[in-house]
Structures are given as C-alpha cells and as structure tokens.
Scaffold this motif. Structure first.
Motif, PDB file in Angstrom:
ATOM      1  N   ARG A 771     -22.885 -20.452   5.167  1.00 52.04           N
ATOM      2  CA  ARG A 771     -23.254 -19.753   6.390  1.00 52.04           C
ATOM      3  C   ARG A 771     -23.845 -18.367   6.093  1.00 52.04           C
ATOM      4  NH1 ARG A 771     -24.997 -22.786   8.943  1.00 52.04           N
ATOM      5  NH2 ARG A 771     -24.859 -21.528  10.817  1.00 52.04           N
ATOM      6  N   PRO A 772     -24.361 -17.666   7.121  1.00 51.22           N
ATOM      7  CA  PRO A 772     -25.120 -16.427   6.869  1.00 51.22           C
ATOM      8  C   PRO A 772     -24.281 -15.311   6.238  1.00 51.22           C
ATOM      9  CG  PRO A 772     -25.486 -17.225   9.109  1.00 51.22           C
ATOM     10  CD  PRO A 772     -24.363 -18.030   8.545  1.00 51.22           C
ATOM     11  N   PRO A 773     -24.930 -14.468   5.434  1.00 51.27           N
ATOM     12  CA  PRO A 773     -24.255 -13.268   4.938  1.00 51.27           C
ATOM     13  C   PRO A 773     -24.130 -12.236   6.063  1.00 51.27           C
ATOM     14  CG  PRO A 773     -26.551 -13.228   4.292  1.00 51.27           C
ATOM     15  CD  PRO A 773     -26.327 -14.541   4.978  1.00 51.27           C
ATOM     16  N   ARG A 774     -23.666 -11.067   5.706  1.00 51.24           N
ATOM     17  CA  ARG A 774     -23.519  -9.991   6.711  1.00 51.24           C
ATOM     18  C   ARG A 774     -24.861  -9.719   7.394  1.00 51.24           C
ATOM     19  NH1 ARG A 774     -20.316  -5.938   4.090  1.00 51.24           N
ATOM     20  NH2 ARG A 774     -22.107  -5.716   2.705  1.00 51.24           N
ATOM     21  N   MET A 775     -24.791  -9.439   8.696  1.00 50.45           N
ATOM     22  CA  MET A 775     -26.007  -9.161   9.457  1.00 50.45           C
ATOM     23  C   MET A 775     -25.777  -7.946  10.357  1.00 50.45           C
ATOM     24  SD  MET A 775     -28.252 -11.660  11.962  1.00 50.45           S
ATOM     25  CE  MET A 775     -27.105 -11.591  13.324  1.00 50.45           C
ATOM     26  N   PHE A 776     -26.763  -7.060  10.387  1.00 45.75           N
ATOM     27  CA  PHE A 776     -26.721  -5.866  11.228  1.00 45.75           C
ATOM     28  C   PHE A 776     -27.702  -6.046  12.393  1.00 45.75           C
ATOM     29  CE2 PHE A 776     -25.967  -4.592   6.819  1.00 45.75           C
ATOM     30  CZ  PHE A 776     -24.721  -3.989   6.924  1.00 45.75           C
ATOM     31  N   MET A 777     -27.235  -5.769  13.609  1.00 48.80           N
ATOM     32  CA  MET A 777     -28.073  -5.964  14.785  1.00 48.80           C
ATOM     33  C   MET A 777     -28.038  -4.724  15.668  1.00 48.80           C
ATOM     34  SD  MET A 777     -27.752  -8.771  17.913  1.00 48.80           S
ATOM     35  CE  MET A 777     -28.430 -10.134  16.970  1.00 48.80           C
ATOM     36  N   LEU A 778     -29.188  -4.345  16.182  1.00 54.54           N
ATOM     37  CA  LEU A 778     -29.311  -3.292  17.192  1.00 54.54           C
ATOM     38  C   LEU A 778     -29.796  -3.942  18.473  1.00 54.54           C
ATOM     39  CD1 LEU A 778     -29.198  -0.276  17.950  1.00 54.54           C
ATOM     40  CD2 LEU A 778     -31.601  -0.113  17.229  1.00 54.54           C
ATOM     41  N   GLN A 779     -29.106  -3.658  19.580  1.00 55.13           N
ATOM     42  CA  GLN A 779     -29.416  -4.302  20.853  1.00 55.13           C
ATOM     43  C   GLN A 779     -29.512  -3.261  21.963  1.00 55.13           C
ATOM     44  OE1 GLN A 779     -27.488  -8.163  22.325  1.00 55.13           O
ATOM     45  NE2 GLN A 779     -26.347  -6.648  23.511  1.00 55.13           N
ATOM     46  N   LEU A 780     -30.550  -3.355  22.769  1.00 60.70           N
ATOM     47  CA  LEU A 780     -30.734  -2.500  23.933  1.00 60.70           C
ATOM     48  C   LEU A 780     -30.737  -3.382  25.172  1.00 60.70           C
ATOM     49  CD1 LEU A 780     -33.556  -0.063  22.718  1.00 60.70           C
ATOM     50  CD2 LEU A 780     -31.105   0.421  22.899  1.00 60.70           C
ATOM     51  N   MET A 781     -29.926  -3.006  26.170  1.00 57.34           N
ATOM     52  CA  MET A 781     -29.846  -3.776  27.399  1.00 57.34           C
ATOM     53  C   MET A 781     -30.142  -2.875  28.596  1.00 57.34           C
ATOM     54  SD  MET A 781     -26.660  -5.854  29.114  1.00 57.34           S
ATOM     55  CE  MET A 781     -26.721  -7.161  27.893  1.00 57.34           C
ATOM     56  N   ILE A 782     -31.055  -3.362  29.438  1.00 56.43           N
ATOM     57  CA  ILE A 782     -31.385  -2.674  30.685  1.00 56.43           C
ATOM     58  C   ILE A 782     -30.933  -3.568  31.825  1.00 56.43           C
ATOM     59  CG2 ILE A 782     -33.227  -1.713  32.114  1.00 56.43           C
ATOM     60  CD1 ILE A 782     -34.871  -1.376  29.553  1.00 56.43           C
ATOM     61  N   LYS A 783     -30.135  -3.019  32.734  1.00 57.29           N
ATOM     62  CA  LYS A 783     -29.619  -3.773  33.872  1.00 57.29           C
ATOM     63  C   LYS A 783     -29.810  -2.942  35.143  1.00 57.29           C
ATOM     64  CE  LYS A 783     -25.821  -6.053  33.240  1.00 57.29           C
ATOM     65  NZ  LYS A 783     -24.383  -6.441  33.126  1.00 57.29           N
ATOM     66  N   ILE A 784     -30.648  -3.423  36.042  1.00 62.83           N
ATOM     67  CA  ILE A 784     -30.917  -2.696  37.289  1.00 62.83           C
ATOM     68  C   ILE A 784     -30.781  -3.624  38.480  1.00 62.83           C
ATOM     69  CG2 ILE A 784     -32.405  -0.940  36.277  1.00 62.83           C
ATOM     70  CD1 ILE A 784     -34.798  -2.588  37.057  1.00 62.83           C
TER      71      ILE A 784
END
Length: 784
Positions: A771-784
């Motif tokens: 399975r996958p190695p370590r993963m870094f994720m950046l996420q931006l969420m806009i909710k209006i």
C-alpha cells in the motif's frame, strides 16, 4: 307533504353544517430545525395526541378543530419532542411556529437501510454504523473505500469489501457486500463488483453500513452486509461547496522501493457541489476531478465525474414528487496487480501494466406519492452502464436495468408494512473476455416492523428467481426442500429498550448470492497469472445471527454509546477464488504451468463467529468539542469440514482458517475542535493474514521432484518472488496512523493539512499489493 319534508331536512342540514362550521377554529404553523431554521417536512403535529397531520414539503401544517383548549405535540425522528398548550376560539386561527432541537444526536440518528423506512438507530435490530460527510471532508479521501476502511469490523482490500471476515479475496469478481446508492444496487452487471471511484462522495447525506446477511431486504449480494450511500437533497438555504486539494507521496522507508529519481509523485483534484431549491424544484449539482501520478511504476489514474439530482414536488397534487438522479464518469490509467518481487514491490510483474480507458454512467428516474391515508407508493428505476476498454483487446460493455415498485404504510398502532416487487436485467457484451450473456432476476418481498411500548419487532420475507441465458438457479432450503423455482429467505429481529439508554437486540437473517457472469465465464490473464472460467459455479447461501447491546452514556457534556455484539455466520456452498493447477497433471512442469491460475470454486461450508465492539461519541469536554469512532473486532473464520488430506481451499498446510482474513481489527478516529482549530487522528490495525493460497509461498515447481535442483531456493520460481520472507518479516500485523489539522480562516474558508500513513509503514492488505507510503496533503474548502 314529501316536498315539505325535503325542505325541512335540507334546511336542518345546512343549519347544522353552518353551526358546526362556525364553531371551528384553525391551527396553522411551520416546523423548522432550531439549529439552522431549515423547514422540516414529515413532522407529526397532533392535538391531544389524537387528531394530527404531517408537515408538508415546506414544513407547513394546518388543522381544523372545534373551539377549546388543546395540548399540541410535534414529533420527528432525530429531534426532541415539542409540546405546548394552546386555546382555539370559534372562527379564530392560532399560529404556532415550532422549532425542534436535536435529540441525542447519536442514539436518535435516523437511518433507512435497516428496514427501508426511517427509524432511530437505537431501535434497529441489527448492527449498524453511520458515517457522516464531515468525516469524509476532514480526512480528505478521494474514494469512499478509504472511509469504509475506517468503520469497525469492515475492510476493503483491493476493492473487495468484507464485513466481520465474511469475504476473502476474489479480485473484484462478485461481492458479498451489496453497495447501494439511494437504496438501489450500484454494482456492475458483469462482475457484480463495486466501483469505489465512481461513488459521488461530493454529494453525500450519510453512509449507512449494515453488518450481517440482508438478502431478505436487498436480495443477492447482500449475503455479508450492505453499504448504503444516501445522496443529499437541497435545503431551504442554497449551499455551495468547493474543495481543492494537492498531495505528494513521500519516499518509502526501503530505498529499493523508490523507483522515481529527483521527482515527487503527486496527486491533485477538486470536488464541488451546489444545492438549491427553486420553488418546487430541488436541484443538486456535483463534480469531481482527480489526477494521480501514482506511487507504483506505470500505475496512474485520471478521472472526471459529474452528477445531478433533480426532484419536483407538485403543489396541486399533495404528496406527489418525481425526480431523476444521474452520475457519469470517464477515467483512464494503468492497472497494477502483482509486484515484480518483494525488493521492488512498486514495480509491476514483467514491468508491464494493463492500460484502460473506461466510462461509467447511470440515470435513475423515480416517482413517489404519499396518500392522504398514510400510504407511500414509489417506483424507482436505474440504468447503469459500465464500458471498459483496455490495451489487451479484452474490453466489455455491461448494462444493468433495475426496477422496483414499493408500497409502504405506517399504521397508528406503530406497525409499518412494506411490500415490493423487483425486476433486474443484465446485458453483457464482452466477446473475448466473457462472451455475450443475458441475466434476468425477479423478486418479491414483504417487511413488517412493529413497535409496542419498549419492544421493536422486525420480520421480512423474500423470494427471488435468477436466470442467466437459458439456465436458471433452483431454490434450496435443506436437503428435503430443494429444487424450488425460486430462492426463499427470511429475516427476523428484536430490539428491547431495557432502560433509558440501554437497548438489547437479537437478529437472524438468511442470505444468498448468485454467481456473477464474470465468475462463471471469465477467461483472461493478469500479469503472469491466468483467471479461468467455471460455468458450473453454483450459488452460495448462508445465514447470520447476533445478539448485542447498545449502552448510552454521558460524561459532562460528552454523549455517546458503547455497542457490543456477538455474531455467528454460516455459509453453505461457499465460493472462494482459488489458485491451483487445473486439468490433468502430466508431470512436466512446463506443460502443467499452462493450466495454472485462479478460478472461482464452490468449496463447501464455512463458519465465522466472533465479537464486534465499538464506542461512538460526540460533545464537549470543557471548551473542546470531541467526536470519536472506535472499535475492535475479533473473528474466527474456519472451514468446519477441513480435511488436510483433501484440501479444497488451496490453503497453507494444516490450516483450517479461511483465506485472506484478518482475525483482529482495530479502528479508531478522534476529532478535537477548539474555536477555529481542529485536529484529528485515525488508526487502523490489521493482524497478520494467517492463511493465503499455498502456491503463493511455494515454488511453482514444488510438486516436481528433481534431485539435482532445489527449486525452493530459487526465488524467481515463485509466483510472488520474495513473499515467504516478506510474510515472515511482517507476521506481527500492521498499525497505520493518519493525522490532520485544520484552521477556519473565515466563516466560508477552511484550510487543512493531512498526513496519511504518518509513520511511513510498509504494509499489504493482500499478497503482492504493498500500500502507499506516507502522503502529505493540503486541502482548501470553501462553503457558502
């Protein structure tokens, strides 16, 4: 004289009617959610607990009554009851605006999958877990299976779902866990498998997971349980969500696994959804774009998905609504199956991979009508197209046609009856893979749910007829009752509300699964492995039973429940995906190896029992809001008729355990929210997979004697080179941890940083699939 009598009677009638009308008053109002002011349809408003109506689609209600003093009550599943005193005068109208507050948000959770109607989670007679969209958003998952893997007692290995050890591994051909979207099957017509990347996670109301046989309600493939994704509908206030994310894979711990140089493998994408009401029309739009460069050599994926939900509520015909839901996706990439060897586990066998370009599409027209007498009529249909194209000239086109007519009635004595008829058709066209086949399925079912004071009783029956081409499956109950024209099954359950927050339950359910067209007729190759057909494959049948207790608790302002269940499952004629040498053995390993491969086979009986325990809670501890879901599952999956001298499972020597199961599972997720900051941690533990196909850990020449050669010492003579040593090094099981933190920048904008596989653990969920190695994720969420 006769005319005079008529005039007198007519006059008395109008006088009486007019006098009665003059003594009437009216009670009007709107029912809303106290937390967000959304209108609430379906709330029951009663006067003196006798006369009442349900709020309409806009949350409005009106009751005509004689003048007097009344106790007004309002009740809706998932909310606290509302009670007030009112006085109605002649020819007067009393306006009451009702705001309902949330009840115990966990015990009063509303679900529909357990009985095909809305009921409290605490009242259901089976084990059930609910996943809310907040967890999906917080963990930044791109496929639903990543969230399902977080549910206690459930695993998804290479696309194959298993609940409490009910399934092993079959490379996606056939599933014992039925995937539903809005209570209709979402499995392909050819392989009967789940396409996890097709499920619209950008438009989720909640996901419900039923543990245990559910064929009486949902038919074939619900032998081991059900996962139901309920899509969202528009609320009073329009809402738009946009999520943008980017991630990068870290280098694996073992340097030999890293095949990329001076670059970083990454993935990126976005999700969006918009929901809005325009007068009587509800509109929900959703979309998903995803691009994954892959952590394994040549394995990539690109996909685009778009979906629309439309529902129109007729104003002039009270209770009538029509709608259509649709989802479509195109995706392409490379398909990894087995490693080259354990030291280069991210390289595919033969340094080659199957390229594909596939299309999925479904459209679901439906109509629903609520009669004035409390009945509900519904007609739901689905057309699901799965079109597969690859570079091996073994494409397929599979079409599923699903039609369900249902009538449901809720009586005043707390009895709910549900009757339904289902017709399903499969059209499969795959000349070089399966051939061309037509499948037809007819079913009828009845469900009865009754609540008397603290006791809830559930009982259901179903009969199903299945035919593929010219052959049909005969029903079976036992050796004395067999060769029936259809397969009958039943389910029954009890739930007793022992104390205020203590619920006892017991259930029994029968299940069955007709083999998929792929299992019966497939002929293909995967890397160096062949997959062989078995036209004589027979249906598998079984039953599951459980007893459980759900105990609510409160610590300060933190509320939750502890759920413990003991379960027992039996299969007859169980189907397993077995690797072996099929056909006569000549003694020449070169010739015999041409007949080696995987084949679906009926292997006899199986027994799986164990314990499933979980803790779910939410609330505040001081200024911090806490949400948690944790669980432990122990399973004992065995072949009760195991004979080492005649092993039908292809197991490791002297092992009666069913293959590809983890006997111990630990799952946990914790979310902490403080003002604008949130942090979360997830953990999963998979115990060592004790039994697999024995030929994966033996030389392919193991049975051939040659005194001059020690074949077992030659690593490359293994189907999975390096696997015996790899299993020895990973025999203690695997702990996988994920972490996340987020900051609410503004009311509409939230930024999250997510780390999956924090400690960069190297692990597999099936042989040959690291399975996958370590993963870094950046996420931006806009909710209006």
């Amino acid at each position: 004289m006769i005319k005079l009598i008529k005039y007198i009677l007519t006059g008395l009638f109008f006088y009486t009617s007019n006098s009665y009308a003059q003594s009437l008053g009216y009670v009007k109002g709107i029912v809303t959610d106290k937390s967000n002011n959304e209108t609430l349809p379906g709330a029951l408003v009663t006067l003196n607990k006798i006369k009442g109506v349900a709020s309409d689609i806009n949350g409005a209600f009106v009751i005509s009554v004689e003048a007097g003093e009344y106790s007004l009550n309002c009740d809706l599943l998932g909310y606290t009851k509302f009670t007030t005193k009112i006085v109605v005068k002649e020819l007067d109208t009393v306006f009451v605006n009702i705001q309902l507050g949330n009840g115990n948000q966990l015990l009063d959770e509303v679900v529909v999958s357990a009985g095909k109607f809305e009921q409290k989670l605490s009242d259901v007679t089976v084990s059930m877990d609910v996943i809310k969209p907040a967890l999906i958003e917080n963990k930044g998952v791109t496929n639903l299976d990543a969230i399902i893997n977080q549910v206690p007692g459930v695993t998804v290995s290479d696309g194959q779902a298993s609940i409490r050890g009910g399934s092993g591994y079959s490379y996606g051909a056939g599933t014992r866990v039925l995937m539903l979207v809005d209570e209709m099957p979402m499995i392909t017509a050819d392989a009967n498998d789940i396409k996890w990347n097709y499920l619209p996670i950008e438009n989720v109301e909640q996901v419900e997971v039923i543990k245990g046989a559910s064929s009486a309600l949902f038919g074939s493939s619900a032998l081991n349980g059900v996962i139901n994704l309920r899509t969202a509908y528009a609320k009073d206030k329009p809402q738009t969500k946009l999520t943008i994310f980017g991630a990068t894979y870290d280098a694996p711990k073992r340097s030999s696994l890293k095949w990329w140089d001076n670059t970083s493998q990454s993935q990126s994408g976005l999700n969006f959804s918009h929901a809005q009401k325009i007068k009587n029309l509800d509109i929900v739009l959703g979309g998903h774009v995803f691009n994954d460069m892959g952590y394994r050599y040549l394995e990539t994926e690109e996909r685009e998905r778009f979906n629309v939900n439309l529902r129109y509520n007729f104003k002039k015909i009270a209770g009538l609504s029509i709608g259509v839901n649709t989802n479509m996706m195109q995706y392409r990439g490379g398909l990894f199956f087995l490693w080259q060897n354990a030291d280069s586990a991210y390289i595919p066998s033969g340094h080659t991979i199957q390229g594909y370009k596939n299309t999925r599409f479904n459209i679901d027209p439906y109509i629903t009508y609520y009669s004035k007498k409390g009945g509900r009529f519904s007609l739901r249909t689905r057309y699901f197209l799965s079109n597969n194209n690859n570079n091996t000239n073994q494409g397929s086109r599979a079409e599923l046609y699903y039609n369900e007519l249902q009538y449901q009635k809720k009586f005043k004595n707390n009895l709910t009856t549900t009757f339904g008829a289902v017709y399903t058709e499969q059209q499969v066209m795959a000349d070089s893979l399966y051939g061309r086949h037509t499948g037809r399925n007819y079913a009828g079912y009845a469900q009865f749910d009754y609540k008397y004071k603290k006791l809830t009783v559930s009982f259901g029956l179903r009969g199903e007829y299945n035919k593929v081409d010219s052959s049909y499956t005969r029903g079976y109950i036992n050796n004395d009752i067999k060769n029936l024209p259809f397969q009958p099954v039943l389910r029954a359950g009890l739930n007793y509300h022992l104390m205020e927050y203590t619920f006892l339950r017991a259930s029994f359910g029968q299940g069955y699964r007709f083999p998929s067209i792929a299992e019966k007729y497939i002929s293909t190759g995967l890397s160096a492995i062949k997959v062989l057909p078995n036209p004589g494959l027979q249906p598998e049948r079984g039953w599951s039973a459980e007893i459980g207790v759900k105990q609510g608790f409160k610590i300060l302002n933190f509320k939750g429940f502890i759920d413990v269940a003991g379960f027992w499952t039996e299969y007859q004629n169980m189907t397993e995906f077995i690797f072996d040498i099929y056909g006569p053995k000549t003694g020449n390993f070169i010739n015999d190896s041409k007949n080696a491969g995987f084949k679906s086979q009926n292997v006899g009986r199986a027994r799986i029992n164990g314990i499933d325990a979980s803790i779910t809670g939410t609330g505040k501890m001081g200024p911090i809001n806490i949400t948690t879901l944790m669980g432990y599952t122990f399973t004992n999956p065995i072949d009760p008729d195991f004979n080492p001298k005649k092993d039908t499972l292809g197991s490791l020597p002297n092992s009666n355990l069913l293959k590809y199961r983890n006997r111990h599972l630990v799952k946990g997720d914790l979310q902490l929210d403080y003002k604008k900051v949130s942090i979360g941690w997830s953990v999963r533990y998979y115990s060592f997979m004790e039994n697999i196909d024995r030929r994966f850990v033996q030389s392919i020449y193991h049975e051939y004697n040659d005194p001059g050669i020690n074949f077992d010492a030659i690593d490359q003579t293994y189907i999975l080179p390096g696997l015996p040593k790899y299993r020895e090094e990973h025999k203690n099981g695997d702990w996988i941890h994920d972490a996340r933190c987020s900051f609410q920048i503004t009311k509409a904008l939230k930024a999250s940083f997510i780390v999956n596989n924090v400690f960069n653990r190297e692990y597999t969920l099936r042989p040959g699939d690291v399975r996958p190695p370590r993963m870094f994720m950046l996420q931006l969420m806009i909710k209006i």
